[in-house]
Design a protein around this motif. Structure first.
Motif, PDB file in Angstrom:
ATOM      1  N   THR A  52       0.843  -1.195   0.000  1.00 41.13           N
ATOM      2  CA  THR A  52       0.000   0.000   0.000  1.00 41.13           C
ATOM      3  C   THR A  52       0.881   1.248   0.000  1.00 41.13           C
ATOM      4  OG1 THR A  52      -1.719  -1.168   1.218  1.00 41.13           O
ATOM      5  CG2 THR A  52      -1.801   1.245   1.242  1.00 41.13           C
ATOM      6  N   GLU A  53       0.604   2.142  -0.918  1.00 39.84           N
ATOM      7  CA  GLU A  53       1.458   3.311  -1.103  1.00 39.84           C
ATOM      8  C   GLU A  53       1.372   4.260   0.091  1.00 39.84           C
ATOM      9  OE1 GLU A  53      -0.156   2.149  -5.225  1.00 39.84           O
ATOM     10  OE2 GLU A  53      -0.990   2.488  -3.211  1.00 39.84           O
ATOM     11  N   ASN A  54       2.515   4.801   0.461  1.00 41.59           N
ATOM     12  CA  ASN A  54       2.609   5.781   1.542  1.00 41.59           C
ATOM     13  C   ASN A  54       2.307   7.158   0.945  1.00 41.59           C
ATOM     14  OD1 ASN A  54       3.261   7.453   3.661  1.00 41.59           O
ATOM     15  ND2 ASN A  54       5.281   6.556   4.035  1.00 41.59           N
ATOM     16  N   ILE A  55       1.031   7.456   0.774  1.00 43.73           N
ATOM     17  CA  ILE A  55       0.617   8.653   0.049  1.00 43.73           C
ATOM     18  C   ILE A  55       1.151   9.949   0.669  1.00 43.73           C
ATOM     19  CG2 ILE A  55      -1.350   9.988  -0.828  1.00 43.73           C
ATOM     20  CD1 ILE A  55      -0.892   7.380  -2.288  1.00 43.73           C
ATOM     21  N   PRO A  56       1.078  10.145   1.992  1.00 48.73           N
ATOM     22  CA  PRO A  56       1.612  11.397   2.540  1.00 48.73           C
ATOM     23  C   PRO A  56       3.090  11.612   2.200  1.00 48.73           C
ATOM     24  CG  PRO A  56       0.282  10.273   4.186  1.00 48.73           C
ATOM     25  CD  PRO A  56       0.454   9.315   3.048  1.00 48.73           C
ATOM     26  N   ALA A  57       3.902  10.563   2.343  1.00 49.42           N
ATOM     27  CA  ALA A  57       5.324  10.684   2.051  1.00 49.42           C
ATOM     28  C   ALA A  57       5.568  10.876   0.561  1.00 49.42           C
ATOM     29  CB  ALA A  57       6.070   9.449   2.556  1.00 49.42           C
ATOM     30  N   ILE A  58       4.814  10.168  -0.272  1.00 44.88           N
ATOM     31  CA  ILE A  58       4.955  10.311  -1.721  1.00 44.88           C
ATOM     32  C   ILE A  58       4.599  11.723  -2.157  1.00 44.88           C
ATOM     33  CG2 ILE A  58       3.949   9.596  -3.931  1.00 44.88           C
ATOM     34  CD1 ILE A  58       3.819   6.736  -2.757  1.00 44.88           C
ATOM     35  N   VAL A  59       3.536  12.270  -1.585  1.00 45.95           N
ATOM     36  CA  VAL A  59       3.167  13.665  -1.872  1.00 45.95           C
ATOM     37  C   VAL A  59       4.292  14.596  -1.449  1.00 45.95           C
ATOM     38  CG1 VAL A  59       1.614  15.534  -1.167  1.00 45.95           C
ATOM     39  CG2 VAL A  59       0.677  13.311  -1.804  1.00 45.95           C
ATOM     40  N   GLY A  60       4.917  14.303  -0.301  1.00 47.10           N
ATOM     41  CA  GLY A  60       6.040  15.110   0.169  1.00 47.10           C
ATOM     42  C   GLY A  60       7.225  15.053  -0.773  1.00 47.10           C
ATOM     43  N   LEU A  61       7.557  13.861  -1.254  1.00 44.11           N
ATOM     44  CA  LEU A  61       8.639  13.725  -2.222  1.00 44.11           C
ATOM     45  C   LEU A  61       8.314  14.496  -3.493  1.00 44.11           C
ATOM     46  CD1 LEU A  61      11.155  12.601  -3.591  1.00 44.11           C
ATOM     47  CD2 LEU A  61       9.953  10.421  -3.908  1.00 44.11           C
ATOM     48  N   GLY A  62       7.076  14.377  -3.965  1.00 41.51           N
ATOM     49  CA  GLY A  62       6.683  15.087  -5.178  1.00 41.51           C
ATOM     50  C   GLY A  62       6.830  16.590  -5.036  1.00 41.51           C
ATOM     51  N   LYS A  63       6.354  17.134  -3.909  1.00 39.12           N
ATOM     52  CA  LYS A  63       6.454  18.579  -3.684  1.00 39.12           C
ATOM     53  C   LYS A  63       7.911  19.011  -3.560  1.00 39.12           C
ATOM     54  CE  LYS A  63       4.669  22.650  -3.074  1.00 39.12           C
ATOM     55  NZ  LYS A  63       3.978  23.332  -4.190  1.00 39.12           N
ATOM     56  N   ALA A  64       8.717  18.230  -2.851  1.00 39.55           N
ATOM     57  CA  ALA A  64      10.135  18.550  -2.705  1.00 39.55           C
ATOM     58  C   ALA A  64      10.827  18.536  -4.071  1.00 39.55           C
ATOM     59  CB  ALA A  64      10.807  17.553  -1.762  1.00 39.55           C
ATOM     60  N   ALA A  65      10.461  17.573  -4.920  1.00 43.20           N
ATOM     61  CA  ALA A  65      11.034  17.491  -6.271  1.00 43.20           C
ATOM     62  C   ALA A  65      10.628  18.703  -7.101  1.00 43.20           C
ATOM     63  CB  ALA A  65      10.589  16.201  -6.946  1.00 43.20           C
ATOM     64  N   GLU A  66       9.362  19.113  -6.985  1.00 40.58           N
ATOM     65  CA  GLU A  66       8.876  20.280  -7.726  1.00 40.58           C
ATOM     66  C   GLU A  66       9.633  21.538  -7.313  1.00 40.58           C
ATOM     67  OE1 GLU A  66       4.451  21.562  -8.593  1.00 40.58           O
ATOM     68  OE2 GLU A  66       5.062  22.315  -6.626  1.00 40.58           O
TER      69      GLU A  66
END
Length: 408
Positions: A240-254
């Motif tokens: 199951t995907e860790n959505i909060p952390a994945i969203v955090g990685l995405g924002k940090a990458a942006e």
């Protein structure tokens, strides 16, 4: 004065703001079909796009992992699993090429595979930490299944010629994996231009959350998964995907993508000021690694006659938080395998300091940091048996042991 961003970086407030809804009301499972799950799925897809943009990849080439270590393990072990189908006594397909200065996530994976009959070539590096491309090409044989060479070194900041490495790998139809955990978000990383087939990255090096990273796998290169289950991540990494952390990685990458040029200029300005002031004010201080091919946020410097752990502890008392080398091997008392590969004598390598700069560091902080280092080095030299205070010179040569590289 936090100057240990290569170990981990503080969470960007914008990243935290992006994560909070998915820790509270947006708690859906991205695999479910109702609206709460659909919203989580959309957040997952957005983050995948943000990460892909940062390294010039396609969205479906990004696999989310728990961090750089899992990404490195997956890259190497998946290639091994893939080649098992083609392995015969006459054609063992059991050779991997790496370097002596890789992160432990790569080196220890390779050492593990040696126990199962795999042959690993650990390429040496020169005094700046750079590989020799001719030696790389000469190391390739018919059994070579992977070249895994880091993009930039986590201790000394040396940047490898990844484009040329990839060209050599592709010439012999060998996949090229690069651990780019320290490079992504600090310098331009373009998987297409740099001929990288597989790449590891991690969120907490770019002001994102810990425990989340990604693996880029070039389209057309099919790797078997290490984790089986419900088929998440297109059956490449179940769970199951860790959505909060994945969203955090995405924002940090942006944020990293949008501010890359500004970040590089900011980091380099502080880096160069630190190097100039430290080497000018402290005798017998030397930069480890290349000055030309170096991460803009990395200062790695050694001081004759002192011990690095004492230096770190004394600096912390003054409010300056730094490191001797990799945070992943801080408790290893054998010394840095990276500095050993540079043929730096053990007593000298133990007196090394790594300062790694981040967005919260300011140019006006440089003088305080330098003053703290100068005072601490002078104090440690006064009580060091390896330093002659009368002549103000290093006398540790007579106590030196030969350089031993524990990689072999």
């Amino acid at each position: 004065m936090y100057v240990d961003n290569s170990a981990t970086s503080p969470l960007n407030p914008q990243v935290l703001d992006a994560m909070i809804p998915y820790l509270k009301e947006e708690y859906g499972n991205a695999s479910t079909l109702y609206f709460l799950g659909i919203k989580a799925k959309r957040a997952l897809q957005k983050a995948r796009h943000q990460v892909a943009q940062l390294i010039n990849a396609e969205d479906d080439e990004i696999i989310f992992t728990s961090g750089g270590t899992e990404s490195d393990n997956t890259a190497i072990k998946s290639i091994v699993l893939k080649q098992l189908k083609h392995k015969t006594p006459e054609n063992p397909k059991n050779h991997i090429i790496t370097t002596q200065i890789e992160h432990p996530a790569v080196l220890n994976t390779c050492k593990f595979l040696e126990e199962y009959g795999y042959e690993i070539t650990y390429l040496p590096v020169d005094k700046d930490g750079l590989i020799n491309l001719k030696q790389l090409e000469n190391a390739i044989n018919e059994q070579t299944i992977l070249i895994t060479i880091m993009h930039s070194n986590n201790e000394i900041g040396t940047i490898q010629p990844t484009k040329q490495i990839g060209e050599i790998a592709h010439k012999y139809n060998i996949p090229f994996h690069s651990d780019a955990v320290q490079s992504v978000g600090k310098i331009p990383v373009d998987v297409k231009e740099q001929n990288i087939d597989i790449l590891s990255l991690s969120a907490h090096k770019i002001n994102g959350p810990k425990g989340i990273g990604a693996l880029y796998v070039k389209k057309g290169l099919t790797l078997p998964p290490l984790i089986h289950g419900g088929g998440q991540e297109n059956s490449k990494r179940s769970g199951t995907e860790n959505i909060p952390a994945i969203v955090g990685l995405g924002k940090a990458a942006e944020i990293a993508h949008e501010n890359l040029e500004k970040t590089m200029k900011h980091n380099q300005q502080i880096r160069d000021a630190l190097i100039e002031k430290i080497t000018t004010q402290i005798p017998d201080s030397y930069i480890n690694g290349s000055l030309k091919h170096r991460l803009p946020n990395n200062v790695h410097i050694r001081f004759s006659g002192i011990e690095g752990e004492s230096l770190i502890l004394k600096l912390a008392q003054k409010g300056v938080y730094a490191a001797t080398g990799s945070a992943c091997s801080t408790h290893n008392l054998q010394g840095s395998h990276v500095l050993a590969a540079l043929q730096i004598k053990p007593a000298l390598s133990h007196g090394s300091l790594r300062l790694s700069i981040g967005p919260e560091n300011r140019l006006e902080d440089v003088d305080y940091i330098v003053d703290a280092i100068v005072e601490t080095v002078e104090y440690l030299r006064e009580i060091s048996p390896l330093w002659d205070n009368k002549t103000n010179t290093y006398i540790g040569d007579k106590f030196e042991q030969p350089v031993i590289n524990s990689t072999h």
